[in-house]
Scaffold this active site. Structure first.
Site, mmCIF file in Angstrom:
data_model
loop_
_atom_site.group_PDB
_atom_site.id
_atom_site.type_symbol
_atom_site.label_atom_id
_atom_site.label_comp_id
_atom_site.label_asym_id
_atom_site.label_seq_id
_atom_site.Cartn_x
_atom_site.Cartn_y
_atom_site.Cartn_z
ATOM 1 N N THR A 10 4.681 3.692 -0.418
ATOM 2 C CA THR A 10 3.809 5.047 -0.344
ATOM 3 C C THR A 10 4.789 5.506 1.024
ATOM 4 O O THR A 10 5.460 4.927 1.529
ATOM 5 C CB THR A 10 2.438 4.696 -0.178
ATOM 6 O OG1 THR A 10 1.850 5.769 -0.181
ATOM 7 C CG2 THR A 10 2.202 3.603 1.052
ATOM 8 N N MET A 11 3.786 6.388 1.544
ATOM 9 C CA MET A 11 4.465 7.219 2.623
ATOM 10 C C MET A 11 4.085 6.424 4.002
ATOM 11 O O MET A 11 3.222 5.436 4.145
ATOM 12 C CB MET A 11 3.343 8.516 3.009
ATOM 13 C CG MET A 11 3.723 9.613 1.854
ATOM 14 S SD MET A 11 5.315 10.467 2.176
ATOM 15 C CE MET A 11 4.807 11.399 3.627
ATOM 16 N N ASN A 12 4.873 6.439 5.159
ATOM 17 C CA ASN A 12 4.960 5.908 6.181
ATOM 18 C C ASN A 12 5.050 4.186 6.150
ATOM 19 O O ASN A 12 4.523 3.793 6.990
ATOM 20 C CB ASN A 12 3.483 6.349 6.945
ATOM 21 C CG ASN A 12 3.423 7.780 7.039
ATOM 22 O OD1 ASN A 12 4.384 8.487 7.382
ATOM 23 N ND2 ASN A 12 2.281 8.202 6.767
ATOM 24 N N GLU A 90 14.474 9.366 -0.062
ATOM 25 C CA GLU A 90 13.690 10.077 -0.999
ATOM 26 C C GLU A 90 14.174 10.304 -2.264
ATOM 27 O O GLU A 90 14.196 11.344 -2.978
ATOM 28 C CB GLU A 90 13.602 11.688 -0.404
ATOM 29 C CG GLU A 90 13.147 11.582 1.291
ATOM 30 C CD GLU A 90 11.880 11.194 1.342
ATOM 31 O OE1 GLU A 90 10.992 10.888 0.500
ATOM 32 O OE2 GLU A 90 11.346 11.041 2.680
ATOM 33 N N ALA A 91 14.512 9.026 -2.855
ATOM 34 C CA ALA A 91 15.102 8.781 -4.162
ATOM 35 C C ALA A 91 14.069 9.301 -5.295
ATOM 36 O O ALA A 91 14.664 9.535 -6.717
ATOM 37 C CB ALA A 91 15.520 7.462 -4.293
ATOM 38 N N GLY A 175 6.302 16.977 3.043
ATOM 39 C CA GLY A 175 5.703 17.055 4.373
ATOM 40 C C GLY A 175 5.553 15.534 4.816
ATOM 41 O O GLY A 175 5.940 14.677 4.312
ATOM 42 N N TYR A 180 -0.058 13.924 4.345
ATOM 43 C CA TYR A 180 -0.187 12.833 3.674
ATOM 44 C C TYR A 180 -0.629 11.569 4.201
ATOM 45 O O TYR A 180 -0.404 11.270 5.572
ATOM 46 C CB TYR A 180 1.122 12.620 3.073
ATOM 47 C CG TYR A 180 1.763 13.387 1.901
ATOM 48 C CD1 TYR A 180 1.155 13.367 0.611
ATOM 49 C CD2 TYR A 180 2.615 14.298 2.408
ATOM 50 C CE1 TYR A 180 1.719 14.286 -0.213
ATOM 51 C CE2 TYR A 180 3.273 15.377 1.619
ATOM 52 C CZ TYR A 180 2.817 15.360 0.369
ATOM 53 O OH TYR A 180 3.274 16.437 -0.524
ATOM 54 N N CYS A 184 -5.000 2.004 0.272
ATOM 55 C CA CYS A 184 -5.046 1.243 -0.774
ATOM 56 C C CYS A 184 -5.853 2.092 -1.904
ATOM 57 O O CYS A 184 -6.333 2.933 -1.754
ATOM 58 C CB CYS A 184 -5.982 0.034 -0.578
ATOM 59 S SG CYS A 184 -7.632 0.316 -0.016
ATOM 60 N N HIS A 187 -9.347 3.026 -1.518
ATOM 61 C CA HIS A 187 -9.842 3.861 -0.542
ATOM 62 C C HIS A 187 -9.284 5.445 -0.888
ATOM 63 O O HIS A 187 -9.847 6.371 -0.825
ATOM 64 C CB HIS A 187 -9.533 3.647 0.779
ATOM 65 C CG HIS A 187 -10.384 2.854 1.568
ATOM 66 N ND1 HIS A 187 -10.272 1.425 1.622
ATOM 67 C CD2 HIS A 187 -11.907 2.925 1.526
ATOM 68 C CE1 HIS A 187 -11.036 0.692 2.151
ATOM 69 N NE2 HIS A 187 -12.163 1.533 2.167
#
Length: 195
Positions: A10-12, A90-91, A175, A180, A184, A187
């Site tokens: 996921t992001m980050n 960023e595939a 972004g 973003y 989990c 949440h």
């Protein structure tokens, strides 16, 4: 035999950091690498890959219509030395045929390809590039990050300019941290159900 790898998260989670570190390891040993990023992802500048911790490097921007196998084949024969590895940031923005083109880079040119990207979008749906990579990559690697509760984050929420959760919109909207947030599944579901 060379392989097509897909590292997803996921992001980050640090995907770009891992890509830049792996590319550096090749370059430190005098090996040539090619780094690719979607042309429309210009958050770090056109044709640049950057991580949140400050690492960055130049990359070749690709468009949806580009033949990535042909590009790598041309670069490999341009007299600048053989390519030891291809890296794609960023595939998730790859097209399905581009994923097959990268598989041919590994299979026919004998060059390993390491792709890094998101698995799902803010609605929990697979990106086309990620779907193809999950289907045909030789090796899948999950990169983990955590939700605010401490559990593994696997989903992402998109926020509007006022910090409100977005439930609809285009799948692709480039972004960063301001737009973003990773959660989990529990949440993420709570946030998506907010009134």
């Amino acid at each position: 035999m060379s392989k097509l790898y897909f590292s997803y998260a996921t992001m980050n989670a640090g995907k770009s950091t891992l890509l830049l570190q792996a590319a550096y390891n090749y370059q430190e040993r005098g090996m040539r690498v090619v780094m690719l990023i979607a042309a429309f992802d210009d958050r770090a500048g056109q044709g640049r890959i950057a991580s949140r911790i400050g690492l960055e490097s130049e990359a070749i921007p690709f468009r949806a219509e580009d033949d990535l196998h042909g590009l790598i084949e041309r670069l490999n024969g341009d007299g600048s030395g053989e390519i030891a590895c291809v890296f794609v940031d960023e595939a998730q923005f790859l097209g399905e045929d581009q994923v097959w083109q990268l598989a041919r880079v590994a299979d026919r040119l004998g060059i390993p390809v390491m792709a890094y990207g998101l698995r799902t979008d803010f609605q929990g749906k697979l990106f086309p590039g990620s779907m193809a990579l999950l289907a045909i990559a030789d090796e899948l690697r999950e990169v983990r990050t955590i939700c605010h509760c401490g559990r593994k984050a696997t989903m992402v929420v998109r926020l509007d300019g006022r910090g409100k959760v977005m439930r609809e919109g285009a799948q692709v909207d480039v972004g960063g941290n301001e737009k973003y947030v990773s959660y989990c599944r529990r949440h993420w579901d709570d946030r998506m159900r907010e009134g």
